[in-house]
Every structure is written in C-alpha cells, then in structure tokens.
Scaffold this motif. Structure first.
Motif, mmCIF file in Angstrom:
data_model
loop_
_atom_site.group_PDB
_atom_site.id
_atom_site.type_symbol
_atom_site.label_atom_id
_atom_site.label_comp_id
_atom_site.label_asym_id
_atom_site.label_seq_id
_atom_site.Cartn_x
_atom_site.Cartn_y
_atom_site.Cartn_z
ATOM 1 N N ALA A 30 74.056 39.538 41.812
ATOM 2 C CA ALA A 30 72.627 39.405 41.517
ATOM 3 C C ALA A 30 72.388 38.451 40.342
ATOM 4 N N PHE B 239 68.812 40.977 38.396
ATOM 5 C CA PHE B 239 68.072 39.820 38.913
ATOM 6 C C PHE B 239 66.829 39.560 38.078
ATOM 7 N N VAL C 250 71.132 45.973 40.746
ATOM 8 C CA VAL C 250 70.737 44.726 41.398
ATOM 9 C C VAL C 250 69.348 44.292 40.942
#
Length: 267
Positions: free
Chosen positions: A191, A94, A90
């Motif tokens: 994400a 991101f 994640v």
C-alpha cells in the motif's frame, strides 16, 4: 553508477538480515542511509526524503516476503492477527502517503527522528505486559492496524517497530510476534509503495529511473540482497535471545535517525 549499486547491495544485505531478526521491514535503516546516499548523488534536495521513503517502501516488499516465509516455516506467524490488522493497515498506510507528499523534507526528518527515538526507548525498557491481557477483537485489531499503517507510511517502516511491541504487550510470544510482524509488513509495503508512486507521479525534477517517489535501481539491488539475507536473520531469531540485540539495534536506530536529520537540515 557501479559504486552506488554496490552500496545498495550492501544496504540490502544489512536490512534483510535485520528484517528477519526483528520482524521489521528495514526502513529504520534504509530511510536515513538512502537519504544520505541520494544527497551525495545530487538528487533534488526537496525530494530526497520523499524518495528515500518511497524507495524504502518498495524494497520492503521482497524483504517481507522472504522474512514471512522463513518465520512461517518455524510456525511463528499468528495468521488471525495478520488478517485482523491488514484492513486497517492498508487504509492507514495508503492515506498517510498523501500526508507525507505534502510535507517538506525537514518535518518528515524530524518526525522520523523523534519516532525512532521513542521506538528505541521502548526496546531498551522492555516492559512486561499484564498477564491477563489478550489480543483485541476484529474492530480493535483493524483500528490498531490503521494506526500502525499510518505511522509506517510516514517513516517508511514495515511496521515491526510498532507491531512487535503491540503483540508482546498482548502476551504473544516474542518469536511469534516477530514472525507475525514480518507478515504484516507485506500489506504495509504494498500500500505504501503504491501511494508513493502516485504522489510523485509526473514530477519533472526527479532523477532518471524513478516511478513516482520510487528509485528503481536502489530497489532492485536492495531487494536481491535482502531476499537472501532475511531468512538468515529469521533463523537466528529462533535460536538466540534477542534482549541484548534489541538494545544494540536501538542504539543503531538513534544514530541513523540523527544522521538523517543532520543531512536534511544542513543541505
């Protein structure tokens, strides 16, 4: 517009089946094809690759869910590995969307082409792991997850092209590695989608029906088709040997990556 919706549906059929079969998100197929389609539709050339990346990430969400459910029904998801990889995935995914947003289409296309060629070579070589090797601990899995997530965001893949080889390298059974990779693809897609939405937010030259770098007509059409075909690919993965199919897929990946590179450089 109708012909493009039909084209997105057909792309979703193919990517959903491949996602279930190989435990990938489908971005290896979606990104180069979407790039060509977006150029043909006259989208702003400086954003076609970014749109292909963001749209592919968003479309991977339902594909991953369908593939994950199908593999879970076969008992082929190693959930401890999913939980260990997810935090790093994640964060890495991101963060890498911000890097991708700063790059022009040419470097992104070159990186995609080189990376997918490397992946294809690994598929063909099919090297055997050390029999004593096992999965690393929580810290090791989180670190590996960060690397998988970062590269996945840059090329908008569900991570299967790295997750499956990594798990097999750790002596996880191939079918279980594919199923686990399908589950790992969901946090990558969530994400990554959020990151590409934020990084493209408010840009004036993006086409209608976009939210950031996500083109929703393509997402909706591909999602419907891939949600139906991903379980078919997952079922086949548990019935057939995949060595020959991996080699064929490797050739397909290289051809699509080269086509994407040619499209971006000549436009």
């Amino acid at each position: 517009m109708i012909i493009w919706i039909v084209s997105y549906l057909l792309l979703g059929v193919m990517t959903g089946f491949l996602a279930g079969l190989f435990g990938i998100g489908g971005g290896a197929v979606m990104v180069p094809v979407l790039t060509v389609m977006f150029v043909a539709q006259g989208f702003a050339p400086e954003y076609v690759v970014h749109l292909a990346l963001g749209t592919s990430m968003a479309a991977i969400v339902p594909t991953s869910i369908a593939s994950m459910r199908a593999h879970h029904s076969h008992g082929a998801v190693l959930w401890p590995a999913v939980r260990g990889l997810a935090p790093g995935i994640v964060v890495g995914t991101f963060a890498a969307t911000f890097v991708a947003a700063w790059l022009s289409p040419q470097p992104l296309a070159i990186f995609f082409c080189l990376f997918m060629t490397y992946v294809a070579a690994q598929m063909v070589l099919n090297r055997k792991p050390d029999p004593a090797r096992e999965l690393p601990g929580p810290a090791g899995l989180a670190t590996v997850g960060g690397g998988i997530g970062g590269v996945s965001a840059l090329v908008a893949i569900g991570g299967g092209t790295m997750t499956v080889p990594f798990l097999v390298w750790c002596n996880v059974r191939l079918q279980t590695a594919i199923g686990t990779s399908a589950a790992v693809g969901l946090p990558i897609a969530l994400a990554g989608s959020m990151g590409y939405v934020l990084n493209g937010w408010g840009l004036a030259s993006l086409p209608t029906y976009t939210l950031g770098f996500v083109y929703w007509p393509a997402v909706a059409a591909m999602a419907v088709a891939s949600f139906l075909t991903a379980p078919l690919g997952a079922g086949l993965a548990h019935r057939l040997p995949v060595a020959t199919l991996k080699k064929l897929f490797a050739a397909l990946v290289i051809l699509l990556a080269l086509q994407m590179l040619r499209t971006v450089i000549t436009n």
